[in-house]
Scaffold this active site. Structure first.
Site: not given
Ligand SMILES: CC(=O)SCCNC(=O)CCNC(=O)[C@H](O)C(C)(C)COP(=O)(O)OP(=O)(O)OC[C@H]1O[C@@H](n2cnc3c(N)ncnc32)[C@H](O)[C@@H]1OP(=O)(O)O
Ligand SMILES: O=C([O-])CC(=O)C(=O)O
Length: 468
Positions: A274, A405, A304, A350, A359
């Site tokens: 964002s 989250d 996100h 993350h 947080r």
């Molecule tokens: C405010 C925010 O934006 S905070 C984030 C909110 N999002 C979530 O909670 C969704 C769940 N989490 C995720 O999908 C991920 O951890 C993300 C999108 C936040 C970060 O993604 P990345 O930086 O790519 O994480 P990472 O390098 O650890 O990923 C490696 C692998 O682990 C997987 N992985 C990472 N987190 C998770 C999870 N919570 N559950 C299952 N698998 C996961 C990825 O999908 C990826 O799989 P792939 O190799 O098959 O593509």
């Molecule tokens: O930092 C990030 O990539 C995601 C996150 O936790 C936020 O935007 O609050």
């Protein structure tokens, strides 16, 4: 105030006049400005010099090599952006202008009788790097209340949305439509000089933040059938008004929760989807409404900001599948079934953090104080003891710990806001603070159009074959 600051402020004066409140508070003799715009005008010339000096000293220094994997891997770790409001450390989490969340909770002014920081204070901190006085915060509350009304046509747009349209889509539509009255867009058409961009950007950013409670309240009431919106109360703070528009101001706990919620969700350095989207779109000199409308569309993605909705949906599904007081073994099996189904565990992992998100911790502490016996809170705690081990055993996620989250929805549900499709709208109200602060500084410092270089796979292959 220096002559340069005064000339900057004078350049911004036509748009300043748009707010009777702001111009009434404007004082050329005050030693401690209560107006944020006045303080900013003092800071901008110094920061322009500071950036010049940093570039002169370090402009040709390299951060290190760029790996091809980073181009394919979502640019993780690629140093690519300037973002002044906050910096994220992988272990420690976020610092707003150098201050941790507990430091902000201790230092920032609070509402009478309240214990959580006022988001107004956080915005002042993000923008100036300074902890504001209670008077400065009160002035900001009043200024935002004075700017809060929506143009009638934006109300009509919201009222015409089908309740089946996701609240985030409605939110983005309304914010984009505010561009109709943008001070920046008008000033640009009128031929404003580059040096003056920050003035109307400031006005639009203040209008944007001020109008978000009315947008959020209208969406909530329309979609969930909660009746007519009350009026803004200019004697109350931003979070109280937002709570009132949503219909929850009777609960002091909910109002305090909103103060904490808006403070901690506001900014997470510049690379998150964002924030980066807002900055990128703003770099084309799209006004703050267009830039933030775009940012909201990124926040609406399930990896996100939408993850807070997904967490609650996942928790509810878990409860209906394995019961409300499930054993650790049953919860573990449920987590594994999520992973085996090719889905992510929402609220965990993350892109940058490698430890529990502070947080999450701040929200857990709030829950321990206000809702220690809540069943869903207990489930969130139970999951914390189970998910990281499962993710580590699964061996893919680089960070097995919870992010922000994983906790927010449980707190909102406790106070009766159990419509999870709405949760990301509250995140969007908060994230505007961080994006707006950076948009103002980007225009003040003359940040250029963003335009990184892209490569095709054929080009990369050829580049390295040719070098071999
Ligand atoms: C405010 C925010 O934006 S905070 C984030 C909110 N999002 C979530 O909670 C969704 C769940 N989490 C995720 O999908 C991920 O951890 C993300 C999108 C936040 C970060 O993604 P990345 O930086 O790519 O994480 P990472 O390098 O650890 O990923 C490696 C692998 O682990 C997987 N992985 C990472 N987190 C998770 C999870 N919570 N559950 C299952 N698998 C996961 C990825 O999908 C990826 O799989 P792939 O190799 O098959 O593509
Ligand atoms: O930092 C990030 O990539 C995601 C996150 O936790 C936020 O935007 O609050």
């Amino acid at each position: 105030m220096s002559a340069q600051a005064r000339s900057l402020l004078n350049a911004a004066r036509p748009s300043l006049r748009r707010s009777a409140f702001a111009s009434a508070r404007f004082s050329s003799t005050s030693s401690k400005p209560t107006s944020l715009k006045e303080r900013l005008a003092e800071l901008i010339p110094k920061e322009i010099e500071n950036v010049k000096a940093v570039r002169a000293a370090h402009g040709k220094k390299a951060f290190g090599p760029v790996l091809v994997d980073q181009l394919y891997g979502g640019m993780r770790g690629l140093p690519a952006l300037i973002w002044d409001g906050s910096v994220l450390d992988a272990e420690e989490g976020i610092r707003f202008r150098g201050k941790t969340i507990p430091e902000c909770q201790a230092l920032l002014p609070k509402a009478p009788g309240g214990t959580e920081p006022l988001p107004e204070a956080l915005f002042w901190l993000l923008l100036t790097g300074e902890v504001p006085t209670p008077e400065q915060v009160a002035e900001l509350s009043r200024d935002w209340a004075a700017r809060a009304a929506l143009p009638e046509f934006v109300e009509e747009i919201l009222d015409r949305c089908p309740p089946t349209l996701h609240p985030m889509s409605q939110f983005s539509l309304a914010v984009t439509a505010l561009n109709h009255n943008s001070a920046f867009a008008k000033a640009y058409q009128d031929g404003i000089s580059k040096k003056e961009y920050w003035g109307p950007t400031f006005e639009d950013s203040m209008d944007l933040i001020a109008k978000l409670p009315n947008i959020a309240g209208r969406i909530y009431r329309n979609v969930f059938g909660k009746g007519k919106l009350p009026a803004i109360d200019a004697s109350k703070d931003y979070s109280w008004n937002l709570a009132n528009l949503l219909g929850f101001s009777e609960s002091e706990g909910f109002v305090e929760l909103l103060r904490l919620y808006i403070t901690i969700h506001s900014d997470h350095e510049g690379g998150n989807v964002s924030a980066h989207t807002g900055k990128l779109v703003g770099s084309a000199l799209s006004d703050p409404f267009l830039a933030y409308g775009a940012a909201l569309n990124g926040l609406a993605g399930p990896l996100h900001g939408l993850a807070n909705q997904e967490v609650l949906i996942w928790l509810r599904k878990m409860q209906s599948t394995i019961g409300e007081d499930a054993t650790d073994e049953a919860v573990r099996e449920y987590v594994w079934s999520t992973l085996k189904g090719g889905q992510v565990v929402p609220g965990y992992g993350h892109a940058v953090l490698r430890k529990t998100d502070p947080r999450y911790t701040a929200q857990r502490e709030f829950a321990l104080k206000h809702l220690p016996d809540n069943k869903l809170f207990k489930l969130v705690g139970q999951i914390y003891n189970i998910v990281p081990d499962v993710l580590l055993e699964a061996g893919k996620a680089k960070n097995p710990w919870p992010n922000v989250d994983a906790h927010s929805g449980v707190l909102l549900t406790h106070y009766g806001m159990d419509q999870m499709q709405f949760y990301t709208v509250l995140f969007g109200v908060s994230r505007a603070f961080g994006v707006a602060a950076q948009l103002i500084w980007d225009r003040a410092l003359g940040a250029p159009l963003e335009r990184p270089k892209s490569y095709s796979t054929v080009a990369i292959d050829k580049m390295f074959k040719d070098k071999a």
